[in-house]
Scaffold this motif. Structure first.
Motif, PDB file in Angstrom:
ATOM      1  N   ILE A   1     -48.383  41.493 109.941  1.00 50.35           N
ATOM      2  CA  ILE A   1     -47.825  42.421 109.023  1.00 50.35           C
ATOM      3  C   ILE A   1     -47.824  41.663 107.491  1.00 50.35           C
ATOM      4  CG2 ILE A   1     -45.955  43.903 108.198  1.00 50.35           C
ATOM      5  CD1 ILE A   1     -44.953  43.600 111.105  1.00 50.35           C
ATOM      6  N   LYS A   2     -48.320  42.402 106.550  1.00 51.68           N
ATOM      7  CA  LYS A   2     -48.498  41.791 105.366  1.00 51.68           C
ATOM      8  C   LYS A   2     -47.246  42.627 104.195  1.00 51.68           C
ATOM      9  CE  LYS A   2     -53.398  41.197 105.335  1.00 51.68           C
ATOM     10  NZ  LYS A   2     -54.637  41.391 104.534  1.00 51.68           N
ATOM     11  N   GLU A   3     -46.680  41.879 103.451  1.00 47.34           N
ATOM     12  CA  GLU A   3     -45.990  42.181 102.226  1.00 47.34           C
ATOM     13  C   GLU A   3     -46.538  42.956 101.316  1.00 47.34           C
ATOM     14  OE1 GLU A   3     -42.802  42.299 102.776  1.00 47.34           O
ATOM     15  OE2 GLU A   3     -41.783  40.323 103.356  1.00 47.34           O
ATOM     16  N   PRO A   4     -45.888  44.008 100.742  1.00 48.00           N
ATOM     17  CA  PRO A   4     -44.650  44.284 100.818  1.00 48.00           C
ATOM     18  C   PRO A   4     -44.442  45.576 101.934  1.00 48.00           C
ATOM     19  CG  PRO A   4     -45.385  45.550  99.202  1.00 48.00           C
ATOM     20  CD  PRO A   4     -46.556  44.489  99.356  1.00 48.00           C
TER      21      PRO A   4
ATOM     22  N   ILE B   1     -33.206  51.567 107.817  1.00 49.42           N
ATOM     23  CA  ILE B   1     -34.314  50.944 106.955  1.00 49.42           C
ATOM     24  C   ILE B   1     -33.838  49.551 106.465  1.00 49.42           C
ATOM     25  CG2 ILE B   1     -33.967  52.156 104.801  1.00 49.42           C
ATOM     26  CD1 ILE B   1     -36.826  51.956 104.507  1.00 49.42           C
ATOM     27  N   SER B   2     -34.650  48.436 106.342  1.00 46.48           N
ATOM     28  CA  SER B   2     -34.224  47.256 105.804  1.00 46.48           C
ATOM     29  C   SER B   2     -35.635  46.555 105.357  1.00 46.48           C
ATOM     30  CB  SER B   2     -33.484  46.371 106.983  1.00 46.48           C
ATOM     31  OG  SER B   2     -33.415  44.977 106.616  1.00 46.48           O
ATOM     32  N   LYS B   3     -35.369  45.840 104.458  1.00 39.43           N
ATOM     33  CA  LYS B   3     -36.310  44.783 103.979  1.00 39.43           C
ATOM     34  C   LYS B   3     -36.553  43.490 104.850  1.00 39.43           C
ATOM     35  CE  LYS B   3     -36.665  46.342  99.167  1.00 39.43           C
ATOM     36  NZ  LYS B   3     -36.465  46.078  97.912  1.00 39.43           N
ATOM     37  N   THR B   4     -35.620  43.397 105.628  1.00 38.11           N
ATOM     38  CA  THR B   4     -35.543  42.113 106.235  1.00 38.11           C
ATOM     39  C   THR B   4     -35.462  41.960 107.838  1.00 38.11           C
ATOM     40  OG1 THR B   4     -33.330  41.986 105.761  1.00 38.11           O
ATOM     41  CG2 THR B   4     -34.597  40.708 104.220  1.00 38.11           C
ATOM     42  N   ALA B   5     -34.689  42.740 108.533  1.00 36.02           N
ATOM     43  CA  ALA B   5     -34.286  43.046 109.784  1.00 36.02           C
ATOM     44  C   ALA B   5     -33.704  44.146 110.247  1.00 36.02           C
ATOM     45  CB  ALA B   5     -33.145  41.906 110.263  1.00 36.02           C
TER      46      ALA B   5
ATOM     47  N   PHE C   1     -42.833  34.010 107.854  1.00 37.14           N
ATOM     48  CA  PHE C   1     -43.373  35.315 107.762  1.00 37.14           C
ATOM     49  C   PHE C   1     -44.426  35.599 106.679  1.00 37.14           C
ATOM     50  CE2 PHE C   1     -43.281  39.720 106.397  1.00 37.14           C
ATOM     51  CZ  PHE C   1     -43.942  40.368 107.667  1.00 37.14           C
ATOM     52  N   GLU C   2     -44.377  34.803 105.563  1.00 37.90           N
ATOM     53  CA  GLU C   2     -45.358  35.072 104.570  1.00 37.90           C
ATOM     54  C   GLU C   2     -46.696  34.637 104.914  1.00 37.90           C
ATOM     55  OE1 GLU C   2     -43.818  34.077 100.630  1.00 37.90           O
ATOM     56  OE2 GLU C   2     -42.197  35.356 100.813  1.00 37.90           O
ATOM     57  N   GLN C   3     -46.455  33.426 105.703  1.00 37.19           N
ATOM     58  CA  GLN C   3     -47.861  32.714 105.951  1.00 37.19           C
ATOM     59  C   GLN C   3     -48.702  33.405 107.226  1.00 37.19           C
ATOM     60  OE1 GLN C   3     -44.884  30.955 105.413  1.00 37.19           O
ATOM     61  NE2 GLN C   3     -45.778  30.509 103.183  1.00 37.19           N
ATOM     62  N   THR C   4     -47.905  33.792 108.182  1.00 35.45           N
ATOM     63  CA  THR C   4     -48.345  34.106 109.545  1.00 35.45           C
ATOM     64  C   THR C   4     -48.244  35.836 109.743  1.00 35.45           C
ATOM     65  OG1 THR C   4     -46.134  34.214 110.707  1.00 35.45           O
ATOM     66  CG2 THR C   4     -47.233  31.987 110.676  1.00 35.45           C
ATOM     67  N   GLY C   5     -47.393  36.232 108.996  1.00 38.79           N
ATOM     68  CA  GLY C   5     -47.400  37.958 109.252  1.00 38.79           C
ATOM     69  C   GLY C   5     -46.784  38.340 110.748  1.00 38.79           C
ATOM     70  N   ILE C   6     -46.108  37.290 111.245  1.00 36.98           N
ATOM     71  CA  ILE C   6     -45.654  37.678 112.840  1.00 36.98           C
ATOM     72  C   ILE C   6     -44.246  37.753 112.371  1.00 36.98           C
ATOM     73  CG2 ILE C   6     -45.338  36.771 114.959  1.00 36.98           C
ATOM     74  CD1 ILE C   6     -47.998  35.206 114.692  1.00 36.98           C
ATOM     75  N   LEU C   7     -43.523  38.606 112.897  1.00 31.25           N
ATOM     76  CA  LEU C   7     -42.056  38.833 113.046  1.00 31.25           C
ATOM     77  C   LEU C   7     -41.235  38.059 114.163  1.00 31.25           C
ATOM     78  CD1 LEU C   7     -41.898  42.851 112.640  1.00 31.25           C
ATOM     79  CD2 LEU C   7     -40.996  41.255 110.934  1.00 31.25           C
ATOM     80  N   ALA C   8     -40.134  37.558 113.714  1.00 31.20           N
ATOM     81  CA  ALA C   8     -39.344  36.504 114.546  1.00 31.20           C
ATOM     82  C   ALA C   8     -38.297  37.619 115.262  1.00 31.20           C
ATOM     83  CB  ALA C   8     -38.617  35.912 113.893  1.00 31.20           C
ATOM     84  N   THR C   9     -38.113  37.156 116.178  1.00 26.99           N
ATOM     85  CA  THR C   9     -36.958  37.961 117.231  1.00 26.99           C
ATOM     86  C   THR C   9     -35.881  37.084 117.583  1.00 26.99           C
ATOM     87  OG1 THR C   9     -38.465  37.637 119.191  1.00 26.99           O
ATOM     88  CG2 THR C   9     -38.992  39.541 118.078  1.00 26.99           C
ATOM     89  N   LYS C  10     -34.644  37.859 117.931  1.00 25.14           N
ATOM     90  CA  LYS C  10     -33.594  36.973 118.658  1.00 25.14           C
ATOM     91  C   LYS C  10     -32.906  38.206 119.296  1.00 25.14           C
ATOM     92  CE  LYS C  10     -30.845  37.416 114.407  1.00 25.14           C
ATOM     93  NZ  LYS C  10     -29.907  36.729 113.583  1.00 25.14           N
ATOM     94  N   VAL C  11     -31.933  37.692 120.139  1.00 28.67           N
ATOM     95  CA  VAL C  11     -31.031  38.686 121.026  1.00 28.67           C
ATOM     96  C   VAL C  11     -29.960  39.379 120.277  1.00 28.67           C
ATOM     97  CG1 VAL C  11     -29.728  39.067 123.060  1.00 28.67           C
ATOM     98  CG2 VAL C  11     -31.785  37.436 123.051  1.00 28.67           C
ATOM     99  N   PHE C  12     -30.036  40.503 120.367  1.00 27.96           N
ATOM    100  CA  PHE C  12     -28.815  41.269 119.765  1.00 27.96           C
ATOM    101  C   PHE C  12     -27.718  41.612 120.644  1.00 27.96           C
ATOM    102  CE2 PHE C  12     -27.616  45.907 118.860  1.00 27.96           C
ATOM    103  CZ  PHE C  12     -26.631  45.532 117.708  1.00 27.96           C
ATOM    104  N   PHE C  13     -26.726  41.398 120.220  1.00 31.63           N
ATOM    105  CA  PHE C  13     -25.410  41.715 120.917  1.00 31.63           C
ATOM    106  C   PHE C  13     -24.598  42.639 120.199  1.00 31.63           C
ATOM    107  CE2 PHE C  13     -26.389  37.462 122.424  1.00 31.63           C
ATOM    108  CZ  PHE C  13     -26.537  37.634 123.699  1.00 31.63           C
ATOM    109  N   LYS C  14     -24.303  43.881 120.845  1.00 29.77           N
ATOM    110  CA  LYS C  14     -23.263  44.793 120.029  1.00 29.77           C
ATOM    111  C   LYS C  14     -21.857  44.121 120.032  1.00 29.77           C
ATOM    112  CE  LYS C  14     -25.468  49.154 121.819  1.00 29.77           C
ATOM    113  NZ  LYS C  14     -25.357  50.190 122.483  1.00 29.77           N
ATOM    114  N   PRO C  15     -21.336  44.528 118.951  1.00 29.91           N
ATOM    115  CA  PRO C  15     -19.941  43.876 118.731  1.00 29.91           C
ATOM    116  C   PRO C  15     -18.880  44.085 119.774  1.00 29.91           C
ATOM    117  CG  PRO C  15     -20.816  45.218 116.796  1.00 29.91           C
ATOM    118  CD  PRO C  15     -21.456  45.592 117.750  1.00 29.91           C
ATOM    119  N   THR C  16     -19.104  45.007 120.719  1.00 28.36           N
ATOM    120  CA  THR C  16     -18.409  45.238 121.821  1.00 28.36           C
ATOM    121  C   THR C  16     -18.660  44.584 123.125  1.00 28.36           C
ATOM    122  OG1 THR C  16     -19.391  47.238 122.414  1.00 28.36           O
ATOM    123  CG2 THR C  16     -17.517  47.506 120.893  1.00 28.36           C
ATOM    124  N   ASP C  17     -19.751  43.913 122.917  1.00 30.10           N
ATOM    125  CA  ASP C  17     -20.080  43.118 124.307  1.00 30.10           C
ATOM    126  C   ASP C  17     -19.103  41.951 124.301  1.00 30.10           C
ATOM    127  OD1 ASP C  17     -21.293  41.566 126.078  1.00 30.10           O
ATOM    128  OD2 ASP C  17     -23.483  41.538 125.071  1.00 30.10           O
TER     129      ASP C  17
END
Length: 388
Positions: free
Chosen positions: A137-140, A278-282, A296-312
């Motif tokens: 992916i390329k910015e913007p 919608i978000s510009k970052t995450a 990201f600007e160098q590779t164009g690859i999105l990073a990922t992490k685990v998402f926990f809901k607040p009620t978890d």
């Protein structure tokens, strides 16, 4: 529904009941005879065996379907039906033991493979991660997700039936009983009566969660919806993936173009509406967060992490449960592997950091869970290569 004192009174009908009509008596005894007739025809044609016939018709007489709600406790408590006291509910019509239970399973057998053929198909979180690792992916650019509001109960029955028919015609299979499949589907959708609070209702729009074929049916419908609406859109997202009613996209256009895209989607079918984020970052999608990492600007690859809901609460198993010891150890290991697979790690020192963070994470389990004897993690004790 709201609380009045200590009693619960029904003052606002659940959404599913708003798409129903009242019945003086149940329809399922007569529906059972129609379904039995179709299965007898399939048996006579040699399309199912006697053993399959016995399984599909199930135990007789069938029982009625029952309506109930699953509380959506993950929703913000201040937006509950009764704030901080009663959450909204997810409508479920239990189909188990009903006259159509075997028919629904039979339909799912044929519909499920067809529902996976569309280009935006996502099987699960790992499949999603595998897909986004291959894109650049390329910015913007913007990251955005969309949720189709109440998809199951908002599918117009004629449109859903037409989508299934066209899908079957587009993917012909010799020996598949398309005529009987459409007849069974029509009975399942148009004669889906159920009992609630001592009264009987007939669902006249959509399909209820509880039908075995419902996910595949909705998936096939959404595939046709996408194909037709995209032909009308002036600008499309650069990348687009969908897991049933959850959509993840990347757009390289202006934010105004995205808003126009959402308006075009919401004006396509009156009953199908999407709720965008919608978000510009995450953004959060399934149980992951995709974001623009430091490289990201160098590779164009999105990073990922685990998402926990607040009620978890991370309460997986009570510490006094009489499970074998290896089950407790397996839970710890499986959670570690899950986070290792979901998190994009660039430097080995991040593995060291993650491991020690998880050690503290699991030790936080107390009265509602169990204390895990997690040994301090060192770089040598974790190897990504052997867990991928």
């Amino acid at each position: 529904m709201i609380y009045e004192g200590k009693s619960l009174k029904l003052t606002r009908l659940p959404k599913l009941l708003q798409t129903t009509v009242s019945l003086e008596e149940p329809l399922f005894p007569d529906t059972s005879k129609k379904i039995l007739g179709i299965f007898e025809s399939l048996l006579q044609q040699g399309l199912i065996s006697q053993k399959q016939y016995s399984y599909l018709v199930g135990s007789q007489p069938p029982r009625p379907r029952y309506f109930y709600l699953l509380p959506k406790i993950h929703k913000p408590a201040d937006k509950w039906i009764v704030p901080h006291r009663m959450p909204p509910g997810r409508p479920i019509v239990s189909d188990c033991g009903s006259e159509s239970y075997g028919a629904a399973e039979y339909l799912d057998f044929f519909f499920s493979p067809l529902s996976k053929l569309h280009p935006s198909y996502i099987r699960d979180t790992q499949h999603f991660l595998d897909n986004i690792q291959n894109i650049r992916i390329k910015e913007p650019c913007f990251l955005f997700t969309m949720d189709v509001a109440s998809l199951y109960t908002n599918i117009e029955i004629p449109l859903g039936m037409a989508a299934i028919k066209r899908c079957l015609e587009a993917h012909l299979v010799e020996g598949r009983p398309d005529k009987e499949l459409l007849e069974l589907l029509h009975l399942n959708l148009t004669l889906n009566d159920f009992e609630f609070n001592g009264s009987y209702y007939l669902q006249v729009k959509g399909t209820a969660m509880g039908k075995r074929f419902a996910p595949a049916y909705a998936n096939i419908y959404m595939t046709e919806w996408e194909q037709t609406v995209f032909q009308k859109c002036r600008k499309l997202p650069q990348h687009y993936f969908r897991y049933l009613d959850d959509i993840w996209e990347v757009g390289t256009h202006l934010e105004e173009d995205f808003q126009n895209f959402v308006e075009e989607l919401n004006s396509h079918h009156a009953s199908i509406r999407v709720e965008p984020t919608i978000s510009k970052t995450a953004v959060d999608f399934l149980d992951t967060t995709t974001f623009k990492g430091p490289d990201f600007e160098q590779t164009g690859i999105l990073a990922t992490k685990v998402f926990f809901k607040p009620t978890d609460t991370h309460a997986l198993l009570h510490k006094h449960s009489h499970h074998p010891k290896h089950v407790f150890r397996g839970i710890v290991k499986s959670q570690l592997l899950r986070l290792l697979r979901f998190i994009q790690l660039v430097f080995y020192c991040e593995v060291y950091y993650l491991g020690n963070k998880l050690s503290k994470y699991f030790k936080n389990y107390n009265k509602t869970s169990y204390h895990c004897a997690v040994e301090p993690v060192t770089p040598a004790s974790l190897s990504l290569s052997q867990h991928k």
